[in-house]
Structures are given as structure tokens and as C-alpha cells.
Enzyme design. Sequence first.
Site, PDB file in Angstrom:
ATOM      1  N   ALA A   1       0.750  -1.262   0.131  1.00 58.18           N
ATOM      2  CA  ALA A   1      -0.085   0.011   0.061  1.00 58.18           C
ATOM      3  C   ALA A   1       0.865   1.237   0.087  1.00 58.18           C
ATOM      4  CB  ALA A   1      -0.930   0.075   1.174  1.00 58.18           C
ATOM      5  N   TYR A   2       1.850   1.336   0.950  1.00 57.94           N
ATOM      6  CA  TYR A   2       2.806   2.328   0.772  1.00 57.94           C
ATOM      7  C   TYR A   2       3.528   2.626  -0.466  1.00 57.94           C
ATOM      8  CZ  TYR A   2       6.538   5.617   2.638  1.00 57.94           C
ATOM      9  OH  TYR A   2       7.306   6.802   2.743  1.00 57.94           O
ATOM     10  N   SER A   3       4.076   1.523  -1.155  1.00 56.00           N
ATOM     11  CA  SER A   3       4.621   1.709  -2.431  1.00 56.00           C
ATOM     12  C   SER A   3       3.721   2.295  -3.466  1.00 56.00           C
ATOM     13  CB  SER A   3       5.349   0.357  -2.832  1.00 56.00           C
ATOM     14  OG  SER A   3       6.055  -0.313  -1.899  1.00 56.00           O
TER      15      SER A   3
END
Length: 237
Positions: free
Chosen positions: A141-143
Site C-alpha cells: 500500500a505504501y509503495s
Amino acid sequence: MSFDFTGRCALVTGGTSGIGLGIAQALRDAGADVVAAGLVNAATPASTQRLRIASLDVTDGAAVTALVGGLDRLDVLVNAAGVIRRGDEHDPEVFAQVIDINLNGAMRVCAAARPLLERTRGSVVNVASMLSFFGGGLVPAYSASKGGIAQLTKSLAIAWAPQGVRVNAVAPGWIATPLTQALQDDAARSAAVLSRTPMGRWGTPHDIAGPVMFLCSPEAAFVTGVVLPVDGGYLVS
């Protein structure tokens, strides 16, 4: 090169800790009047002269509109609000939460701030990541959110150029902040980070603040749509 932001007004989301706070303090020290908006808790520093701390949840559209609507002027917007949930982001609900904070939150603030920025022909700097360029198995998700920040930056740079608003991003590498404290404290993980970083150290929020101020300054008047890595060489190693 020194930067003078006297008479200019800045809003830094995620500005109550970590990279965002470092940027907010640097802009304040360069003469700007700064609103540092984000989560407020016992560790949050108090407001000081030309640096006002404000509580803000970037997933709350009404709160974003109210905060931005209360500003008389805006020359600089820095979107640094973000979260990472290592190991949990394969859960679709957690994935959606991270995207909503990191990517949708930046767009909410940009949209609310656009009229003020057009009046001053101001500039936006979004905080992307080295994970804008490659994947992270534990942090999908962060990526994905930071990849989205890179493309949002480029897209808004095109859309807002006719009104004289520049939109750029910085892409930090491994920076020593509360968000990375667990990795700093893990000797093996920290050693792996340092062994791949040509400059051989963790970065600091101050390392990010300088490039941000450059991108917001008149010296970068012909720079827009850039995603600038600030990672001690991590991406090239």
C-alpha cells in the site's frame, strides 16, 4: 545558496513530526509564516513564532476544507502526511486506509489549496519516496501510494502550469524519524540499509528540507513535474 521566504505563507501537512516537522521548521527559519498540520499528541511541539501547529486528519475532507479556507494567503504547500503499516498492508482494509492517507489525502489538500496557490503563483512539493521507483514486498500500500504521488505530481504539474503553479516532489530514502525507529533499532536491518547507501548513513529531516526549499524558491522557477530522489545514493547502488 540561502533561501529567503520572508513574507511568504506555507502549509505543511504531516508537519507535526518527522520529515514534515523538519521541513516546517526550516521554512520558518527561512522567514516564512508556517502552518504545520497533522496529528497532535503529547510529543507534538508547541506553536512558536511564525510556526503554528494545527490538528488535521487528511482523510477528513471537511477538516481539510476548513483549515485551508481559514488561510488568507498560501505560497507554499508541502504534502508530507503519510503512514506505513509494515506487514499488515496485504489486508485490503489496511491497504485502503494507507492509500486514503498517503495519496487521497494529498489530493484533497491540493484541491482545496489550488485557488490560494493560483493567486500567488505558488508551488507544491509532495513527499514521495524511493518506493515510488521500486516495490516493497511488506508495504504494497505504501509503495502504491508513493508511486501514485509521483504520477499525481507530474499530472498536476501539467494541469496547473497555465496558472503559474509549480508542482514537484522529493523522494526520500532511509530517513531517521519516528516512522523508521524500529528499523534503526534493529542492528541487522540498519546495517543492510547503510551497506546499500553509498553515503553510508541514515538521512535526517534536514536533508530533505533543503531540496524542498529549493523547489519552492524562485531559483526553481522553471522546474515543475520533477520527482527528486534525496536518498544518499540508495537508488543508484
